[in-house]
Design an enzyme around this catalytic site. Sequence first.
Site, PDB file in Angstrom:
ATOM      1  N   LYS A  22       0.758  -1.300  -0.171  1.00  0.00           N
ATOM      2  CA  LYS A  22      -0.058   0.092  -0.135  1.00  0.00           C
ATOM      3  C   LYS A  22       0.846   1.238   0.053  1.00  0.00           C
ATOM      4  O   LYS A  22       0.525   2.067  -0.842  1.00  0.00           O
ATOM      5  CB  LYS A  22      -0.784  -0.084   1.348  1.00  0.00           C
ATOM      6  CG  LYS A  22      -1.632   1.181   1.307  1.00  0.00           C
ATOM      7  CD  LYS A  22      -2.174   1.261   2.824  1.00  0.00           C
ATOM      8  CE  LYS A  22      -1.401   2.187   3.663  1.00  0.00           C
ATOM      9  NZ  LYS A  22      -1.951   2.911   4.571  1.00  0.00           N
ATOM     10  N   ASN A  23       1.844   1.269   0.909  1.00  0.00           N
ATOM     11  CA  ASN A  23       2.842   2.417   1.059  1.00  0.00           C
ATOM     12  C   ASN A  23       3.606   2.893  -0.162  1.00  0.00           C
ATOM     13  O   ASN A  23       4.464   3.848  -0.165  1.00  0.00           O
ATOM     14  CB  ASN A  23       3.519   2.284   2.251  1.00  0.00           C
ATOM     15  CG  ASN A  23       2.754   2.554   3.584  1.00  0.00           C
ATOM     16  OD1 ASN A  23       1.597   3.028   3.544  1.00  0.00           O
ATOM     17  ND2 ASN A  23       2.958   1.998   4.567  1.00  0.00           N
ATOM     18  N   ARG A  93      -4.110   9.974   4.791  1.00  0.00           N
ATOM     19  CA  ARG A  93      -2.940  10.978   4.829  1.00  0.00           C
ATOM     20  C   ARG A  93      -2.235  11.210   3.425  1.00  0.00           C
ATOM     21  O   ARG A  93      -1.685  12.147   3.087  1.00  0.00           O
ATOM     22  CB  ARG A  93      -1.902  10.919   6.022  1.00  0.00           C
ATOM     23  CG  ARG A  93      -1.033  11.954   6.243  1.00  0.00           C
ATOM     24  CD  ARG A  93      -0.423  11.754   7.627  1.00  0.00           C
ATOM     25  NE  ARG A  93       0.379  13.176   7.618  1.00  0.00           N
ATOM     26  CZ  ARG A  93      -0.303  14.118   8.039  1.00  0.00           C
ATOM     27  NH1 ARG A  93      -1.516  14.289   8.446  1.00  0.00           N
ATOM     28  NH2 ARG A  93       0.537  15.365   8.208  1.00  0.00           N
ATOM     29  N   CYS A 117      -4.814   8.241  10.225  1.00  0.00           N
ATOM     30  CA  CYS A 117      -4.831   7.660  11.187  1.00  0.00           C
ATOM     31  C   CYS A 117      -4.317   8.488  12.437  1.00  0.00           C
ATOM     32  O   CYS A 117      -3.370   9.385  12.195  1.00  0.00           O
ATOM     33  CB  CYS A 117      -3.973   6.326  11.340  1.00  0.00           C
ATOM     34  SG  CYS A 117      -4.477   4.891  10.583  1.00  0.00           S
ATOM     35  N   ARG A 122       1.817  14.686  12.330  1.00  0.00           N
ATOM     36  CA  ARG A 122       2.655  14.188  11.198  1.00  0.00           C
ATOM     37  C   ARG A 122       2.452  15.760  10.281  1.00  0.00           C
ATOM     38  O   ARG A 122       1.777  15.639   9.172  1.00  0.00           O
ATOM     39  CB  ARG A 122       2.498  13.105  10.344  1.00  0.00           C
ATOM     40  CG  ARG A 122       2.492  11.674  11.294  1.00  0.00           C
ATOM     41  CD  ARG A 122       2.204  10.673  10.539  1.00  0.00           C
ATOM     42  NE  ARG A 122       0.813  10.238  10.309  1.00  0.00           N
ATOM     43  CZ  ARG A 122       0.203   9.252   9.939  1.00  0.00           C
ATOM     44  NH1 ARG A 122       1.153   8.618   9.328  1.00  0.00           N
ATOM     45  NH2 ARG A 122      -1.071   8.990   9.772  1.00  0.00           N
ATOM     46  N   ASP A 306       5.491   0.710  12.058  1.00  0.00           N
ATOM     47  CA  ASP A 306       4.451  -0.029  11.599  1.00  0.00           C
ATOM     48  C   ASP A 306       4.156  -1.439  12.076  1.00  0.00           C
ATOM     49  O   ASP A 306       3.119  -2.129  11.754  1.00  0.00           O
ATOM     50  CB  ASP A 306       4.162   0.117   9.911  1.00  0.00           C
ATOM     51  CG  ASP A 306       3.723   1.430   9.587  1.00  0.00           C
ATOM     52  OD1 ASP A 306       3.087   2.253  10.380  1.00  0.00           O
ATOM     53  OD2 ASP A 306       3.598   1.817   7.986  1.00  0.00           O
ATOM     54  N   VAL A 328       8.958   7.286  16.735  1.00  0.00           N
ATOM     55  CA  VAL A 328       8.742   7.745  15.505  1.00  0.00           C
ATOM     56  C   VAL A 328       7.289   8.722  15.474  1.00  0.00           C
ATOM     57  O   VAL A 328       7.326   9.920  15.219  1.00  0.00           O
ATOM     58  CB  VAL A 328       8.246   6.909  14.383  1.00  0.00           C
ATOM     59  CG1 VAL A 328       8.038   7.455  13.097  1.00  0.00           C
ATOM     60  CG2 VAL A 328       9.709   6.084  14.129  1.00  0.00           C
ATOM     61  N   ARG A 398      -7.978  -0.409   5.411  1.00  0.00           N
ATOM     62  CA  ARG A 398      -7.296   0.469   4.757  1.00  0.00           C
ATOM     63  C   ARG A 398      -6.015  -0.071   4.245  1.00  0.00           C
ATOM     64  O   ARG A 398      -5.241   0.502   3.367  1.00  0.00           O
ATOM     65  CB  ARG A 398      -7.001   1.671   5.495  1.00  0.00           C
ATOM     66  CG  ARG A 398      -8.402   2.682   5.648  1.00  0.00           C
ATOM     67  CD  ARG A 398      -8.062   3.698   6.617  1.00  0.00           C
ATOM     68  NE  ARG A 398      -6.847   4.500   5.830  1.00  0.00           N
ATOM     69  CZ  ARG A 398      -5.650   4.739   6.855  1.00  0.00           C
ATOM     70  NH1 ARG A 398      -5.811   4.504   7.930  1.00  0.00           N
ATOM     71  NH2 ARG A 398      -4.798   5.553   6.100  1.00  0.00           N
TER      72      ARG A 398
END
Length: 419
Positions: A22-23, A93, A117, A122, A306, A328, A398
């Site tokens: 996904k990323n 985002r 989220c 961020r 993650d 993070v 998601r």
Amino acid sequence: MDKLLITGGIPLEGEIRISGAKNAALPILAATLLADGPVKVGNIPHLQDITTTMELLGRMGVELVVDERMNIEVDCSTIRELFAPYELVKSMRASILVLGPMLARFGEAVVSLPGGCAIGSRPVNLHIEGLVKMGADVHVEGGYIHAKARRLKATRLVMDLVTVTGTENLMMAATLAEGTTVIENAAREPEVVDLANCLNAMGAKINGAGSNTIAVEGVDGLSGTHYDVLPDRIESGTYLAAAAITGGHVRIKDTQPRMLEAVIEKLREAGARVEVGDRWIDLDMKGCRPRAINIRTSPYPAFPTDMQAQFTTLNVVAEGAATISETVFENRFMHVHELRRMGADIQLEGNTAVTRGVERLTAAPVMATDLRASASLVLAGLVAEGDTVVERIYHIDRGYESIEEKLAKLGARIRRVPA
């Protein structure tokens, strides 16, 4: 709104295929805005965030064609408006990633400030500051970023913080800028490298992706291409953690072990036997309970934020005590309160969770608060006594493609039920 119903107590066993990342897919879909011809993107996961991105591009007038294998052909020659509305951007985002490409290719963009989220601050100021340094006129008004530029100018960008989306947005913008842009303190994640590889296939001139310094020599235009997204390392790590938590034996295929070295090292430390090949990972706990392990999250190539929630679940059923430090995001322990409802022994001390493993968890109704927290609760349900109900699973949809089907293929008793 659907829920997941999980009956725990079964060691996972079997083999599954890992979906596309996904990323990586989201920035690559945004990058199609830079091309003057159709771009076909393959190995796209079937996820809510992908659907949202397609809807966002479609709202702009972009033509999209999807085949039965989730290959998406994107043609931006039909684009009508350079506007990303709040109702689409608020849920994801990564929508901010259309800002750089639209500005670089078309000279203007209006993009809503993003949502996603609620795991901490961020800020998008690094995106905006970078574009301003490249010569853009940018202001924020009414919750929208308004940006204009005739043609962006190359510059040296030193990122105050390591930011994946910031690196990606500015790297995309720089592909069509005049001159060579250097991004220092750049994010090194594999997804950044994948985006750079896709852009280079479109005719960009990017060097250094995967290091902390990326150089982008601007070109006059980018063309269409066909590019396959890399496998999802976080999905890979989640299923490996699920096998370790349940004392099972699982092989995942169509993955890239080199992207998961920090995770694999921790799984071995927890007592798992882990073997790897070119595109597969095999984990066997041999029915044993994992050992508690200390974790500290950091940007890639260190242990990923993650995977923090999933390893928190591992630690709460492991032998011994351990600490998990989150460096993070400042608000990424919301799953802790739900795990406590299932009998977990966790104490929070600032950005650190101290866990003392218990022999068993007890099923309870729990509520997902973000994407990775929802995965941790599913993993907890796999080992809890009784029937666990995980609510608000739109978070998990998601980022995980057919999670209940993949876990069921490994022997889990899990099903989706209507609210």
